[in-house]
Design a protein around this motif. Sequence first.
Motif, PDB file in Angstrom:
ATOM      1  N   GLY A  38       0.811  -1.209   0.000  1.00  0.00           N
ATOM      2  CA  GLY A  38       0.000   0.000   0.000  1.00  0.00           C
ATOM      3  C   GLY A  38       0.844   1.258   0.000  1.00  0.00           C
ATOM      4  O   GLY A  38       0.525   2.231  -0.708  1.00  0.00           O
ATOM      5  N   ASN A  39       1.916   1.246   0.780  1.00  0.00           N
ATOM      6  CA  ASN A  39       2.767   2.437   0.825  1.00  0.00           C
ATOM      7  C   ASN A  39       3.505   2.644  -0.490  1.00  0.00           C
ATOM      8  O   ASN A  39       3.656   3.781  -0.954  1.00  0.00           O
ATOM      9  N   LYS A  40       3.978   1.552  -1.106  1.00  0.00           N
ATOM     10  CA  LYS A  40       4.665   1.691  -2.383  1.00  0.00           C
ATOM     11  C   LYS A  40       3.731   2.261  -3.445  1.00  0.00           C
ATOM     12  O   LYS A  40       4.126   3.083  -4.280  1.00  0.00           O
ATOM     13  N   PHE A  41       2.472   1.828  -3.417  1.00  0.00           N
ATOM     14  CA  PHE A  41       1.497   2.330  -4.384  1.00  0.00           C
ATOM     15  C   PHE A  41       1.296   3.831  -4.232  1.00  0.00           C
ATOM     16  O   PHE A  41       1.358   4.583  -5.205  1.00  0.00           O
ATOM     17  N   THR A  42       1.059   4.275  -2.992  1.00  0.00           N
ATOM     18  CA  THR A  42       0.809   5.698  -2.785  1.00  0.00           C
ATOM     19  C   THR A  42       2.063   6.532  -3.024  1.00  0.00           C
ATOM     20  O   THR A  42       1.978   7.644  -3.557  1.00  0.00           O
ATOM     21  N   SER A  43       3.223   6.001  -2.658  1.00  0.00           N
ATOM     22  CA  SER A  43       4.474   6.728  -2.899  1.00  0.00           C
ATOM     23  C   SER A  43       4.709   6.911  -4.397  1.00  0.00           C
ATOM     24  O   SER A  43       5.109   7.992  -4.853  1.00  0.00           O
ATOM     25  N   ASN A  44       4.454   5.854  -5.184  1.00  0.00           N
ATOM     26  CA  ASN A  44       4.622   5.963  -6.633  1.00  0.00           C
ATOM     27  C   ASN A  44       3.588   6.908  -7.240  1.00  0.00           C
ATOM     28  O   ASN A  44       3.879   7.636  -8.191  1.00  0.00           O
ATOM     29  N   LEU A  45       2.387   6.896  -6.685  1.00  0.00           N
ATOM     30  CA  LEU A  45       1.339   7.806  -7.161  1.00  0.00           C
ATOM     31  C   LEU A  45       1.757   9.258  -6.958  1.00  0.00           C
ATOM     32  O   LEU A  45       1.602  10.095  -7.852  1.00  0.00           O
ATOM     33  N   PHE A  46       2.291   9.560  -5.787  1.00  0.00           N
ATOM     34  CA  PHE A  46       2.756  10.916  -5.506  1.00  0.00           C
ATOM     35  C   PHE A  46       3.959  11.263  -6.386  1.00  0.00           C
ATOM     36  O   PHE A  46       4.070  12.391  -6.873  1.00  0.00           O
ATOM     37  N   LYS A  47       4.843  10.294  -6.572  1.00  0.00           N
ATOM     38  CA  LYS A  47       6.058  10.559  -7.339  1.00  0.00           C
ATOM     39  C   LYS A  47       5.756  10.842  -8.803  1.00  0.00           C
ATOM     40  O   LYS A  47       6.191  11.862  -9.364  1.00  0.00           O
ATOM     41  N   PHE A  48       4.998   9.959  -9.438  1.00  0.00           N
ATOM     42  CA  PHE A  48       4.781  10.084 -10.882  1.00  0.00           C
ATOM     43  C   PHE A  48       3.581  10.968 -11.222  1.00  0.00           C
ATOM     44  O   PHE A  48       3.521  11.548 -12.304  1.00  0.00           O
ATOM     45  N   GLY A  49       2.639  11.060 -10.283  1.00  0.00           N
ATOM     46  CA  GLY A  49       1.461  11.881 -10.552  1.00  0.00           C
ATOM     47  C   GLY A  49       1.604  13.321 -10.114  1.00  0.00           C
ATOM     48  O   GLY A  49       1.013  14.220 -10.720  1.00  0.00           O
TER      49      GLY A  49
END
Length: 208
Positions: free
Chosen positions: A139-150
């Motif tokens: 879950g944390n990797k998903f949200t971290s990637n969302l913030f990073k790329f989005g």
Amino acid sequence: MKNYKTDVTIILPSLDPDQKFLNVVTGLVDAGFEDIVIVNDGSKPENIHWFEKAAAMPGTHVLTHEVNMGKGRALKDAFSYVNANRPNSMGVVTIDGDGQHLLKDIIACAQAMLEHENKVIMGCRDFNAPDIPPRSRGGNKFTSNLFKFGCGIILSDTQTGLRAIPKQYLEEFCAIKGERFEYETNMLLQMKTMKIEFVEVSIATVYE
């Protein structure tokens, strides 16, 4: 010389607390923190005694919502209170009252804020540690990637509630939309817009 015990305000929002909440407040007082602002966010009558016990300790002040208004509103009301009543405070550290934020990590974030006057301090958990449940890591990797790329925000723990915020940002942070848990996410997005930099401080990952 700046001192986290006297120059930093702790903000602790709480809903229907238990003994763990009182243990957190006691630990803060014993560590020498002289300004602790607690928000009772509409707790049930049977839980009020925990706030009364906390209010009897030195350096504590309890704000009360008669009904539950959400963590975002609790934080913003505490920010407004500090702005209006704590002219000598250099900033705030937001924490949870369930024991998931260790005292040593709270102190580390408070000290880091005093060292980085214009930056927000983010207490970040290490989700790559071997004892982290796969669901939490994913879950944390998903949200971290969302913030990073989005959003272009590179942050290892986007859901942390342990944050140290210099006082000069509190008024603007009170205007950020969000009354409940979405407020903390909106805060990160608004920091990007406001060009406010942050510093990560590694903290322990505590599970029930």
